[in-house]
Design an enzyme around this catalytic site. Structure first.
Site, mmCIF file in Angstrom:
data_model
loop_
_atom_site.group_PDB
_atom_site.id
_atom_site.type_symbol
_atom_site.label_atom_id
_atom_site.label_comp_id
_atom_site.label_asym_id
_atom_site.label_seq_id
_atom_site.Cartn_x
_atom_site.Cartn_y
_atom_site.Cartn_z
ATOM 1 N N LYS A 155 0.819 -1.226 0.000
ATOM 2 C CA LYS A 155 0.000 0.000 0.000
ATOM 3 C C LYS A 155 0.843 1.261 0.000
ATOM 4 O O LYS A 155 0.469 2.275 -0.582
ATOM 5 C CB LYS A 155 -0.961 0.011 1.196
ATOM 6 N N GLU A 186 -5.301 -6.398 -4.326
ATOM 7 C CA GLU A 186 -6.361 -6.694 -3.352
ATOM 8 C C GLU A 186 -5.834 -6.736 -1.915
ATOM 9 O O GLU A 186 -6.500 -6.305 -0.969
ATOM 10 C CB GLU A 186 -7.008 -8.047 -3.693
ATOM 11 N N ILE A 213 -9.903 -8.841 3.437
ATOM 12 C CA ILE A 213 -11.250 -8.412 2.999
ATOM 13 C C ILE A 213 -11.228 -8.092 1.500
ATOM 14 O O ILE A 213 -10.395 -7.297 1.062
ATOM 15 C CB ILE A 213 -11.716 -7.157 3.767
ATOM 16 N N GLU A 233 3.560 -3.360 10.824
ATOM 17 C CA GLU A 233 4.509 -3.082 9.742
ATOM 18 C C GLU A 233 5.932 -3.214 10.276
ATOM 19 O O GLU A 233 6.154 -3.174 11.487
ATOM 20 C CB GLU A 233 4.299 -1.649 9.236
ATOM 21 N N LYS A 285 -3.960 2.987 2.799
ATOM 22 C CA LYS A 285 -5.079 2.159 2.334
ATOM 23 C C LYS A 285 -6.266 3.034 1.933
ATOM 24 O O LYS A 285 -6.924 2.792 0.915
ATOM 25 C CB LYS A 285 -5.480 1.175 3.439
ATOM 26 N N GLY A 311 -2.014 -10.210 8.944
ATOM 27 C CA GLY A 311 -1.646 -11.607 9.193
ATOM 28 C C GLY A 311 -1.351 -12.297 7.877
ATOM 29 O O GLY A 311 -1.950 -11.979 6.840
#
Ligand code: HSE
Length: 443
Positions: free
Chosen positions: A109, A133, A140, A194, A209, A306
């Site tokens: 991101k 994604e 999600i 991170e 994000k 995760g």
């Protein structure tokens, strides 16, 4: 595209997500080949340390010390970038892969928030996919939802809990009364944080994000620089306890909403009503809610961080490429993305929670209320919490200690509350920086 030959993946980065992706392909290779119509194989890998035992077998793949070489290698069909970082090896290798006509799948991101516009244009020019994604809200499927399922809608607002580490810390502080530092250490141990956790707790990861979600939801160029960002490091136990008593929970929210003056993008801790769905999103779970004209309200929740959850999203992007499905990076041709028009944060309207540490002397309380009234701010409540006085040594006066004062305002503007707090600070009645948390009356 030849559907009999394997889709060859060059995977750069074998950390939490990279190793989970290798495990996923090991476990589900047969099903994936059937679903995608062709086998999927990891044929090249690159990571910082060749000799580390990662608990996965990549001995069948060609090792590359240099991810740029892996990105350009003739044996790579799809370059899977899982190294992270907005610049350096990740940026160089993704650009090299696109230039060499390879499809790219990335969970990065930070890279896309910084360089998404030019990378999307380059991908389009070279006729390759740039899929991400896994870059927003981990497991999600919000990118596909926005790009594909909601193609027939106009989105008016999108918001959510976009950083698992921060939500994990806030949840554990509230429910288990643990310290901020202990909760952060736990989130790092579990592989949620991170590499530099200040990205998580400072709100920057959520902002990256949000910038990507905004681009797809509103059809604008990515503009992470314009996001108003506040993290969770100023949140004290006193705020969490006060929120609980007032019927709220504190969540780090990312919000993007269309207004008359442009699009508001902001990331900050917010008080959300305990009865709202978003208040019940606990731990590392993320949630993304949106409002769109035809579908109405939508909420997706699931694991935001995760290895396995993130690898699941990476795989969905790879599967699209294996099947030959192609999409504009941000849901439309890069040339059709409109310039982002920022709505000023000072124009933001809402209720506010304010906690002050006030010197307990006559008139202080009244002066503070007056300063708020001067800015047209109406108070829903103002409560002074008397701390138990310290006992003085014999023959000495009891020291006057600052007392916590908690105020809830009715709807006002960001400009008004900031100006009121500036004058209150200048009056000299408060002992430390005011705490100010925006209230979001969500359903
Ligand atoms: N550090 C991120 C988080 C990982 O805590 O949400 C997923 O981007």
């Amino acid at each position: 595209m030849n559907l009999d030959t394997p889709l060859r993946l060059g995977v750069a980065g074998l950390g939490t997500v990279g190793t989970a992706l290798v495990r996923l392909i090991d476990r589900h290779g047969n099903d994936l080949a059937i679903r995608c119509g062709r086998p999927i194989a990891v044929t090249g890998v690159s990571a910082r340390n060749r000799n580390r035992d990662r608990g996965v077998d990549v001995s069948g793949a060609t090792w590359f010390d240099d991810p740029v070489a892996l990105a350009r290698a003739p044996g790579t069909d799809v370059f899977v970038e899982l190294m992270g970082g907005a610049e350096g090896a990740a940026a160089d290798s993704v650009a090299a892969a696109i230039e060499a006509g390879k499809h790219v799948v990335t969970a990065n991101k930070a890279l896309l928030a910084a360089h998404g516009n030019e990378l999307a244009r380059a991908a389009e020019k070279n006729g390759v996919s740039l899929n991400f994604e896994a870059a927003a809200a981990g497991g999600i499927p919000i990118i596909k939802t926005l790009r594909e399922s909601l193609a027939g809608n106009t989105v008016s607002c999108i918001y959510g809990i976009l950083n698992g580490t921060s939500n994990y810390i806030l949840t554990r502080m509230e429910q288990d009364k643990l310290s901020f530092e202990d909760c952060l250490a736990e989130a790092q141990r579990l592989g949620y944080a991170e590499a530099d956790p200040t990205f998580d707790i400072g709100g920057h990861d959520a902002a990256h994000k949000l910038a990507l979600l905004t681009a797809i939801a509103f059809g604008t160029e990515v503009d992470a620089e314009s996001i108003y960002v506040e993290g969770i490091s100023s949140i004290r136990t006193a705020d969490i306890e006060a929120a609980d008593e007032l019927g709220y929970r504190i969540k780090l929210l990312g919000v993007a909403a269309r207004s008359e003056s442009g699009i508001e993008q902001r990331v900050h801790p917010a008080m959300v009503p305990k009865s709202s769905t978003i208040a019940r999103i606990d731990g590392v779970t993320n949630a993304v809610a949106l409002e769109a004209d035809f579908v109405g309200q939508l909420l997706l929740s699931g694991p935001g961080a995760g290895g396995e959850a993130t690898a699941s999203s990476v795989m969905s992007d790879i599967a699209d490429i294996a099947r030959g499905d192609r999409m504009g990076t941000f849901g439309r041709p890069a040339s059709a993305l409109e310039p982002y028009r920022r709505a000023a944060m000072r124009a933001h309207e809402g209720g506010y929670y304010v906690r002050l540490s006030v010197y307990d002397r006559p008139g202080a309380f009244a002066a503070i209320a007056r300063r708020m009234a001067d800015k047209g701010i109406s108070l829903e409540s103002i409560v002074q919490r008397r701390r138990a006085p310290k006992s003085a040594a014999p023959g000495h006066l009891v020291p006057v200690e600052p007392q916590p004062v908690i105020m809830i305002t009715y709807e006002t503007t960001e400009a008004a509350i900031r100006e009121a707090l500036d004058t209150i600070r200048a009056d000299g009645h408060i002992a430390e920086e005011p705490q100010m948390i925006r209230i979001e009356e969500l359903g």
